[in-house]
Scaffold this motif. Structure first.
Motif, PDB file in Angstrom:
ATOM      1  N   PRO A 170       0.800  -1.234   0.000  1.00  0.00           N
ATOM      2  CA  PRO A 170       0.000   0.000   0.000  1.00  0.00           C
ATOM      3  C   PRO A 170       0.829   1.279   0.000  1.00  0.00           C
ATOM      4  O   PRO A 170       0.489   2.245  -0.692  1.00  0.00           O
ATOM      5  CB  PRO A 170      -0.841  -0.133   1.279  1.00  0.00           C
ATOM      6  CG  PRO A 170      -0.969  -1.608   1.483  1.00  0.00           C
ATOM      7  CD  PRO A 170       0.346  -2.190   1.037  1.00  0.00           C
ATOM      8  N   ASP A 171       1.913   1.311   0.753  1.00  0.00           N
ATOM      9  CA  ASP A 171       2.728   2.530   0.807  1.00  0.00           C
ATOM     10  C   ASP A 171       3.358   2.839  -0.552  1.00  0.00           C
ATOM     11  O   ASP A 171       3.408   4.002  -0.971  1.00  0.00           O
ATOM     12  CB  ASP A 171       3.826   2.393   1.865  1.00  0.00           C
ATOM     13  CG  ASP A 171       3.269   2.463   3.281  1.00  0.00           C
ATOM     14  OD1 ASP A 171       2.143   2.966   3.453  1.00  0.00           O
ATOM     15  OD2 ASP A 171       3.965   2.014   4.215  1.00  0.00           O
ATOM     16  N   ALA A 183      -0.088   4.976  -8.063  1.00  0.00           N
ATOM     17  CA  ALA A 183      -0.224   3.850  -8.982  1.00  0.00           C
ATOM     18  C   ALA A 183      -1.447   3.942  -9.873  1.00  0.00           C
ATOM     19  O   ALA A 183      -1.389   3.581 -11.051  1.00  0.00           O
ATOM     20  CB  ALA A 183      -0.238   2.542  -8.194  1.00  0.00           C
ATOM     21  N   ASP A 184      -2.561   4.387  -9.336  1.00  0.00           N
ATOM     22  CA  ASP A 184      -3.796   4.411 -10.120  1.00  0.00           C
ATOM     23  C   ASP A 184      -4.168   5.811 -10.587  1.00  0.00           C
ATOM     24  O   ASP A 184      -5.338   6.088 -10.848  1.00  0.00           O
ATOM     25  CB  ASP A 184      -4.939   3.782  -9.320  1.00  0.00           C
ATOM     26  CG  ASP A 184      -4.752   2.285  -9.154  1.00  0.00           C
ATOM     27  OD1 ASP A 184      -4.234   1.654 -10.091  1.00  0.00           O
ATOM     28  OD2 ASP A 184      -5.118   1.749  -8.092  1.00  0.00           O
ATOM     29  N   ASP A 185      -3.178   6.677 -10.719  1.00  0.00           N
ATOM     30  CA  ASP A 185      -3.430   8.034 -11.203  1.00  0.00           C
ATOM     31  C   ASP A 185      -3.532   8.014 -12.728  1.00  0.00           C
ATOM     32  O   ASP A 185      -2.528   7.812 -13.422  1.00  0.00           O
ATOM     33  CB  ASP A 185      -2.289   8.956 -10.774  1.00  0.00           C
ATOM     34  CG  ASP A 185      -2.466  10.382 -11.287  1.00  0.00           C
ATOM     35  OD1 ASP A 185      -3.524  10.681 -11.874  1.00  0.00           O
ATOM     36  OD2 ASP A 185      -1.529  11.184 -11.101  1.00  0.00           O
ATOM     37  N   PRO A 186      -4.726   8.215 -13.288  1.00  0.00           N
ATOM     38  CA  PRO A 186      -4.872   8.156 -14.741  1.00  0.00           C
ATOM     39  C   PRO A 186      -4.242   9.337 -15.463  1.00  0.00           C
ATOM     40  O   PRO A 186      -4.146   9.334 -16.693  1.00  0.00           O
ATOM     41  CB  PRO A 186      -6.391   8.140 -14.941  1.00  0.00           C
ATOM     42  CG  PRO A 186      -6.923   8.887 -13.757  1.00  0.00           C
ATOM     43  CD  PRO A 186      -6.002   8.532 -12.616  1.00  0.00           C
ATOM     44  N   LEU A 209       9.314 -10.843  -4.922  1.00  0.00           N
ATOM     45  CA  LEU A 209       8.859 -10.177  -6.139  1.00  0.00           C
ATOM     46  C   LEU A 209       8.186  -8.842  -5.835  1.00  0.00           C
ATOM     47  O   LEU A 209       8.367  -7.862  -6.567  1.00  0.00           O
ATOM     48  CB  LEU A 209       7.897 -11.091  -6.909  1.00  0.00           C
ATOM     49  CG  LEU A 209       8.514 -12.333  -7.547  1.00  0.00           C
ATOM     50  CD1 LEU A 209       7.437 -13.228  -8.142  1.00  0.00           C
ATOM     51  CD2 LEU A 209       9.528 -11.950  -8.618  1.00  0.00           C
ATOM     52  N   ARG A 210       7.423  -8.803  -4.769  1.00  0.00           N
ATOM     53  CA  ARG A 210       6.761  -7.547  -4.401  1.00  0.00           C
ATOM     54  C   ARG A 210       7.782  -6.463  -4.093  1.00  0.00           C
ATOM     55  O   ARG A 210       7.641  -5.317  -4.540  1.00  0.00           O
ATOM     56  CB  ARG A 210       5.837  -7.785  -3.204  1.00  0.00           C
ATOM     57  CG  ARG A 210       5.295  -6.510  -2.582  1.00  0.00           C
ATOM     58  CD  ARG A 210       4.259  -6.776  -1.529  1.00  0.00           C
ATOM     59  NE  ARG A 210       2.967  -7.101  -2.138  1.00  0.00           N
ATOM     60  CZ  ARG A 210       1.836  -7.249  -1.447  1.00  0.00           C
ATOM     61  NH1 ARG A 210       1.851  -7.132  -0.125  1.00  0.00           N
ATOM     62  NH2 ARG A 210       0.720  -7.517  -2.054  1.00  0.00           N
ATOM     63  N   HIS A 211       8.812  -6.812  -3.341  1.00  0.00           N
ATOM     64  CA  HIS A 211       9.834  -5.823  -2.993  1.00  0.00           C
ATOM     65  C   HIS A 211      10.623  -5.374  -4.225  1.00  0.00           C
ATOM     66  O   HIS A 211      10.919  -4.182  -4.381  1.00  0.00           O
ATOM     67  CB  HIS A 211      10.778  -6.386  -1.935  1.00  0.00           C
ATOM     68  CG  HIS A 211      10.164  -6.484  -0.571  1.00  0.00           C
ATOM     69  ND1 HIS A 211       9.618  -5.406   0.084  1.00  0.00           N
ATOM     70  CD2 HIS A 211       9.998  -7.545   0.266  1.00  0.00           C
ATOM     71  CE1 HIS A 211       9.138  -5.781   1.265  1.00  0.00           C
ATOM     72  NE2 HIS A 211       9.357  -7.081   1.386  1.00  0.00           N
TER      73      HIS A 211
END
Length: 297
Positions: free
Chosen positions: A114-115, A122-125, A166-168
């Motif tokens: 989340p951070d 991330a979801d800024d269009p 993978l996330r990191h």
């Protein structure tokens, strides 16, 4: 009060099927993180594809050659070392892949902690699609990409451990990409414009009336227009209308929904009103636009 009732239709893709891309520990049926080479996409016939609207992020970078890739009906020329970042829900279309070599990374927002998701917007269009690193950043980005590819292709860790690794690694890469300047760099955007932009993104299907947004944001229509002209060079009302047209184009290109139904979803009282609105701002009717954008390349 503005309330969001919009429902997006996200259909179509130009990536290998799950059978061609084995599922990893992120889950099934489709992997939440996919990494493929452009040569693999080319072999699968992705070049000159029809428009597609995935529900995932798409990062593209080249090691050699050149690529033209369209995002929301705007074509971007990608050069080696640059990064193209298309967000979930944006319409994409591959150009000719014959002269390009590189890597495509596709992932859901849920792959990021989340951070990190907040930190990179991330979801800024409205985030820049194309980013160009300085010379000193190339080696760091190559190293981050290579490490992520290695770990993604390896299968020696326990599933939970692999997921966290993978996330990191993905977080390292997207944080570096998000820090790069956009191409071209735009003017600084003020708080009034940003609040208006977010309100339009949330409620464009409910109202196209500027005074509704001014009332919701406790300012005057003139203040919104001044802020929008300063930020993006167009009046506030035009900004609203362009967002409605974009959504109409997305749905016409990537869903089988009849044009009349699309107009209804976008808040138009009749097909005639929708057709007139669309034609005045694009120079063509919704049906003609759909035929043109889906015509074989």
């Amino acid at each position: 009060m503005l309330v969001n009732t919009r429902q997006d239709d996200i259909t179509g893709r130009a990536f290998p099927t799950t059978a061609e891309c084995p599922a990893d520990s992120f889950g099934a049926p489709a992997p939440s993180l996919e990494i493929v080479t452009i040569s693999r996409l080319r072999a699968g016939g992705a070049g000159r594809s029809q428009p597609f609207r995935p529900d995932r992020h798409c990062l593209i970078t080249l090691t050699s050659g050149a690529l033209r890739h369209a995002v929301d009906f705007r074509e971007h020329a990608v050069a080696p070392g640059q990064w193209l970042w298309a967000r979930p829900g944006q319409v994409q279309q591959w150009g000719d892949l014959d002269r390009a070599e590189g890597t495509v990374i596709r992932f859901t927002t849920g792959c990021l902690d989340p951070d990190t998701a907040i930190g990179v917007c991330a979801d800024d269009p409205h985030a820049p699609v194309l980013r160009s690193p300085a010379a000193e950043d190339h080696a760091l980005l190559r190293a981050a990409t290579t490490q992520l590819q290695w770990e993604h292709s390896a299968d020696r860790l326990a599933p939970d451990t692999r997921r966290q690794v993978l996330r990191h690694l993905l977080a390292v890469l997207v944080l570096r990409i998000a820090s790069l300047p956009g191409v071209p760099a735009g003017p600084e955007q003020g708080e009034v414009y940003l609040a208006f932009r977010d309100a339009v993104e949330r409620d464009f299907a409910n109202t196209r009336t500027l005074s509704d947004y001014a009332e919701a944001l406790a300012c005057s229509p003139r203040t919104l227009s001044r802020a929008t002209i300063a930020a993006v060079g167009m009046p506030a009302k035009e900004f609203i209308d362009r967002r409605v047209v974009l959504e109409a184009k997305r749905m016409l290109a990537c869903s089988p929904i009849p044009a009349a139904r699309i107009g209804e979803r976008l808040g138009f009282s009749s097909p005639t009103n929708f057709n007139k609105f669309f034609a005045q701002r694009t120079g063509t009717t919704p049906i003609t636009f759909r035929s043109q954008v889906l015509a074989p390349q």
